[in-house]
Design a protein around this motif. Structure first.
Motif, PDB file in Angstrom:
ATOM      1  N   ILE A  42       0.972  -0.881  -0.198  1.00  0.00           N
ATOM      2  CA  ILE A  42       0.181   0.175   0.164  1.00  0.00           C
ATOM      3  C   ILE A  42       0.870   1.261  -0.154  1.00  0.00           C
ATOM      4  CG2 ILE A  42      -1.432   1.119   1.004  1.00  0.00           C
ATOM      5  CD1 ILE A  42      -2.916  -1.512   2.191  1.00  0.00           C
ATOM      6  N   LEU A  73      -4.871   2.830   6.032  1.00  0.00           N
ATOM      7  CA  LEU A  73      -6.011   2.758   5.614  1.00  0.00           C
ATOM      8  C   LEU A  73      -6.944   4.544   6.001  1.00  0.00           C
ATOM      9  CD1 LEU A  73      -7.098  -0.969   4.894  1.00  0.00           C
ATOM     10  CD2 LEU A  73      -6.042   1.015   3.710  1.00  0.00           C
ATOM     11  N   PRO A 133     -12.840   2.674   3.208  1.00  0.00           N
ATOM     12  CA  PRO A 133     -11.954   1.686   3.038  1.00  0.00           C
ATOM     13  C   PRO A 133     -13.168   0.562   3.572  1.00  0.00           C
ATOM     14  CG  PRO A 133     -10.338   2.729   4.208  1.00  0.00           C
ATOM     15  CD  PRO A 133     -12.032   3.931   4.222  1.00  0.00           C
ATOM     16  N   PHE A 187     -11.687   1.980  -1.099  1.00  0.00           N
ATOM     17  CA  PHE A 187     -10.677   0.438  -0.903  1.00  0.00           C
ATOM     18  C   PHE A 187     -11.679  -0.270   0.224  1.00  0.00           C
ATOM     19  CE2 PHE A 187      -7.102  -1.756   0.644  1.00  0.00           C
ATOM     20  CZ  PHE A 187      -6.214  -2.084   0.271  1.00  0.00           C
TER      21      PHE A 187
END
Length: 104
Positions: free
Chosen positions: A2, A37, A45, A20
């Motif tokens: 990531i 995230l 996310p 995501f």
């Protein structure tokens, strides 16, 4: 991945309001990963412990896990690629050949 790949790639494209989605594997829901995230995607996310809590084996994701990825993998590795370029070429070819009827 990531930090070193996804975020730099996103910065190279005009991507806004991207969601995501990840599975529920323990290493994917570690506090440091969830924090990353959250910092990157805000409330977008889709993961365990986030505002959109998606079960790892939900009926919406299972066909991808058990059909599509297995199908793609079987074709990508059919000729046993020996280099990353060969592997990438196979991935591009196989995914480009997926027909809409199969996805439906």
């Amino acid at each position: 991945m990531i930090t070193n790949f996804l975020i730099p790639e996103l910065n190279n494209h005009d991507v806004q309001e991207l969601w995501f989605q990840q599975d529920g594997a323990a290493c994917h829901t570690a506090r440091s990963t969830i924090d990353l995230l959250k910092d990157t995607f805000g409330d977008r996310p889709i993961s365990r412990f986030r505002p959109v809590n998606w079960p790892p084996r939900s009926c919406d994701l299972t066909p991808l896990d058990y059909f599509l990825w297995g199908y793609v993998k079987s074709l990508v590795y059919a000729d046993k690629p020996q280099t990353l370029d060969h592997l990438e070429g196979n991935i591009r070819r196989v995914t480009a050949d997926i027909r809409l009827q199969m996805l439906e």
